[in-house]
Scaffold this active site. Structure first.
Site, PDB file in Angstrom:
ATOM      1  N   HIS A  15     120.214 -32.995 -68.040  1.00  0.00           N
ATOM      2  CA  HIS A  15     119.490 -34.116 -68.637  1.00  0.00           C
ATOM      3  C   HIS A  15     118.003 -33.762 -68.705  1.00  0.00           C
ATOM      4  O   HIS A  15     117.612 -32.640 -68.379  1.00  0.00           O
ATOM      5  CB  HIS A  15     119.771 -35.421 -67.873  1.00  0.00           C
ATOM      6  N   MET A  16     117.188 -34.696 -69.140  1.00  0.00           N
ATOM      7  CA  MET A  16     115.792 -34.404 -69.481  1.00  0.00           C
ATOM      8  C   MET A  16     114.974 -33.823 -68.325  1.00  0.00           C
ATOM      9  O   MET A  16     114.241 -32.867 -68.523  1.00  0.00           O
ATOM     10  CB  MET A  16     115.106 -35.666 -70.018  1.00  0.00           C
TER      11      MET A  16
END
Length: 85
Positions: A15-16
């Site tokens: 994820h980010m």
């Protein structure tokens, strides 16, 4: 060229936050660092290309490192992935 496979263990996949940290780690090196999944390739120095792979928990990725500092870069990226992904 150095290459290694890694199975993502983070329950949220890539994820980010870890993608951003991976970019920071990759940018320390001159070598080209690519991550591959299911025939798609992303540049580890660009967060949105990493995110476009949509890597989920339990999926395996292949990391290719090529360049003048590939030994150090491959070791650092593999260490990072084991600690954060």
């Amino acid at each position: 060229m150095k290459e290694f496979n890694y199975t993502i263990t983070d329950k949220e996949g890539i994820h980010m936050r870890p993608a951003g940290e991976l970019v920071k780690a990759a940018k320390q090196f001159e070598s080209s660092i690519l991550i591959k999944k299911d025939g798609k390739t992303a540049d580890c120095k660009k967060v949105f290309t990493i995110m476009s792979l949509a890597v989920k928990c339990g999926q395996e990725v292949t990391v290719n490192v090529e360049g003048t500092d590939e030994e150090q870069a491959a070791a650092k990226i593999e260490e990072f992935m084991k600690a954060n992904m």
